[in-house]
Scaffold this active site. Structure first.
Site, short mmCIF file in Angstrom:
data_model
loop_
_atom_site.label_atom_id
_atom_site.label_comp_id
_atom_site.label_asym_id
_atom_site.label_seq_id
_atom_site.Cartn_x
_atom_site.Cartn_y
_atom_site.Cartn_z
N HIS A 187 -9.34 0.97 -1.49
CA HIS A 187 -9.34 1.54 -0.15
C HIS A 187 -10.76 1.40 0.39
CE1 HIS A 187 -5.59 3.38 -1.33
NE2 HIS A 187 -5.51 4.17 -0.29
N ASP A 220 1.81 3.92 2.88
CA ASP A 220 0.78 4.78 2.29
C ASP A 220 1.40 5.96 1.54
OD1 ASP A 220 -1.81 5.46 1.63
OD2 ASP A 220 -2.41 6.10 3.64
N ASP A 221 1.69 7.05 2.24
CA ASP A 221 2.29 8.25 1.64
C ASP A 221 3.46 8.67 2.54
OD1 ASP A 221 0.18 8.95 -0.53
OD2 ASP A 221 -0.98 8.61 1.30
N HIS A 229 0.86 -1.20 0.00
CA HIS A 229 0.00 0.00 0.00
C HIS A 229 0.89 1.24 0.00
CE1 HIS A 229 -3.74 2.13 1.93
NE2 HIS A 229 -3.07 2.94 1.12
N GLU A 275 -11.19 3.21 5.80
CA GLU A 275 -10.15 4.11 6.34
C GLU A 275 -10.91 5.18 7.14
OE1 GLU A 275 -8.10 6.52 3.40
OE2 GLU A 275 -6.46 7.01 4.78
N HIS A 288 1.41 4.94 -2.38
CA HIS A 288 1.08 5.84 -3.49
C HIS A 288 2.38 6.51 -3.91
CE1 HIS A 288 -3.27 5.57 -2.48
NE2 HIS A 288 -2.80 5.41 -1.25
N1 ADE Z 1 -4.47 8.88 -1.86
C1 ADE Z 1 -3.23 8.92 -1.34
N2 ADE Z 1 -3.23 8.50 -0.07
C2 ADE Z 1 -4.51 8.16 0.23
C3 ADE Z 1 -5.15 7.65 1.39
N3 ADE Z 1 -4.51 7.39 2.52
N4 ADE Z 1 -6.49 7.45 1.33
C4 ADE Z 1 -7.16 7.71 0.22
N5 ADE Z 1 -6.60 8.20 -0.89
C5 ADE Z 1 -5.29 8.42 -0.89
ZN ZN Z 2 -3.66 4.79 0.54
#
Ligand code: ADE
Ligand code: ZN
Length: 326
Positions: free
Chosen positions: A188, A269-270, A8, A191, A10
Site C-alpha cells: 500500500h 479493499d474491505d 486488492h 492512500e 483484505h
Molecule cells: N488494512 C485493511 N484495509 C486497509 C487499507 N485500506 N489501508 C491500509 N491498511 C488496511
Molecule cells: Zn487495502
C-alpha cells in the site's frame, strides 16, 4: 457481468456484520454492540485509523480454522456474483498472532478454502501475507520466517495498516527476504501517505504493484514514470470515499488516472466496511462518473494483466473479456 481480477482485497475486511454476530455467538464472545444496528452505526469513518480500530476489534470473533474458512467461503460466493474470476487475497497474520491465534490456524483456515476455489466458485486464487507497517520490522521478519518455515501457501507479501509515519523504507530487509524466497512483492502506498512513499515502495522495496497509489496524481513526474513503467495501481474507489481520502466519488481521480494512461484497476479493499464489492464499485462509478463501457473493459483487462495468475489463466480470462491472443 465483466470478468475481472480482484487484486486488492483484505479477507478480514469481508467480515459482514451478520457473520461477526454469528461467529461471536459460536465462540461465546461478548461483542461491545447489542445488535446489528449498533454495529452498523460505527461504520462512519473519519480517516484510515478510525476504520482500522474497528477492523482490528471485529477480528476478535475469528478464533478457529473453521471461522477463517467460513469467512473465506462467504467472500468467494459473493465475489463470484460480482464477476470476480481471479482473486489475490491479503490476510493480516500479525493481527491474529497479537490475539493469540496461531499462524497455522489462520493460514490453514483461509488456504483450505482457496485450494478448491476454482472448482467451487470458478475463481482462481492466491494468498498474500500482508505485514502491518505500524509494527516493527523485527516482528515482520520473524513472522515471514515462520511462514516460510511452515511452507505456507503464499505467493506474495504486502504492506498495509497505518501508512503515514510508517514509510516503505522501514521494511527494506523484509522485502529483500521475501524476494530471495521467490515471492511477489506489493505494498500500500499513496492512500493517505505522500507520493514519495510510492517512489520508495518502487525503489527501496522493489514492489511490482502499488495498492491504492491515488496520491501519485500530486506529482506529474511520478505519473509519467508510472505510465512509462506500466506500474499497476489497485484503486479502491468506495474505500477512498469512506475513508475520506477523496471528498466524494464524483471527485475521485480515477477518470483522470485512466485519461493519462495509468495502469489502474478497480478493487473493493474491505467490502463489508465500505459499502460494496467489486460490482458495486463498478456500478457506482458508472452512475456517478459516467464511466463508459470502453473504460470498464479497460479496467477489467488491466486487472487481469496485472495479476500474478499464470499466463494461461490470464489468456483464458482475457479471451472471456473479448481479447484474443492476449
Ligand atoms: N488494512 C485493511 N484495509 C486497509 C487499507 N485500506 N489501508 C491500509 N491498511 C488496511
Ligand atoms: Zn487495502
Amino acid at each position: 457481468m465483466l470478468p475481472v481480477a480482484e487484486l486488492h482485497l483484505h479477507i478480514e475486511g469481508t467480515l459482514e456484520p451478520e457473520l461477526i454476530f454469528a461467529l461471536a455467538e459460536r465462540n461465546g464472545i461478548q461483542l461491545p454492540y447489542a445488535n446489528l444496528d449498533e454495529l452498523r452505526a460505527r461504520y462512519e469513518f473519519t480517516d484510515l485509523q478510525s476504520f482500522l480500530d474497528l477492523y482490528y476489534a471485529n477480528m476478535s470473533v475469528l478464533q478457529t480454522e473453521q471461522d477463517f474458512a467460513d469467512m473465506t467461503r462467504a467472500y468467494l460466493a459473493r465475489a463470484a456474483q460480482a464477476g470476480v474470476r481471479h482473486a489475490e487475497i491479503m490476510m493480516d497474520p500479525q493481527a491474529h498472532l497479537a490475539r493469540g491465534i496461531s499462524l497455522e490456524t489462520c493460514v490453514k483456515g483461509v488456504s483450505s478454502v482457496l485450494a478448491t476455489s476454482e472448482q467451487e466458485f470458478g475463481i482462481s486464487t492466491l494468498l498474500i501475507a500482508a505485514f502491518l507497517r505500524d509494527l516493527s520490522e523485527e516482528s515482520a521478519l520473524a513472522v515471514l520466517e515462520h511462514l516460510l518455515a511452515m511452507e505456507a501457501p503464499i505467493s506474495a507479501i504486502g504492506l498495509d495498516s497505518a501508512e503515514v509515519g510508517n514509510p516503505p523504507a522501514k521494511f527494506e530487509r523484509l522485502f529483500a527476504m521475501a524476494r530471495d524466497a521467490g515471492l511477489h512483492l506489493i505494498a500500500h502506498a499513496g492512500e493517505e501517505g505522500p507520493p514519495e512513499y510510492i517512489v520508495e515502495a518502487l525503489d527501496v522495496l522493489g514492489v511490482e504493484r502499488i495498492d491504492h497509489g491515488i496520491r501519485c496524481m500530486e506529482d506529474p513526474a511520478l505519473v509519467e514514470r508510472l505510465v512509462a513503467e506500466w506500474v499497476p495501481l489497485t484503486v479502491c474507489p468506495l474505500s477512498n470515499v469512506r475513508l475520506r481520502a477523496v471528498d466524494s466519488l464524483a471527485k475521485h481521480p480515477l477518470p483522470e488516472m485512466l485519461a493519462v494512461g495509468l495502469n489502474v484497476s478497480v478493487n473493493s479493499d474491505d467490502p463489508a466496511y465500505f459499502g460494496g464489492y467489486v460490482d458495486d464499485n463498478f456500478t457506482e462509478l458508472q452512475e456517478v462518473l459516467g464511466l463508459s463501457e470502453f473504460d470498464r473493459v479497460r479496467l477489467a483487462s488491466n486487472s487481469i494483466r496485472s495479476s500474478f495468475a499464470s499466463e494461461e489463466r490470464k489468456a483464458e480470462l482475457l479471451a472471456e473479456l473479448g481479447y484474443s491472443g492476449a
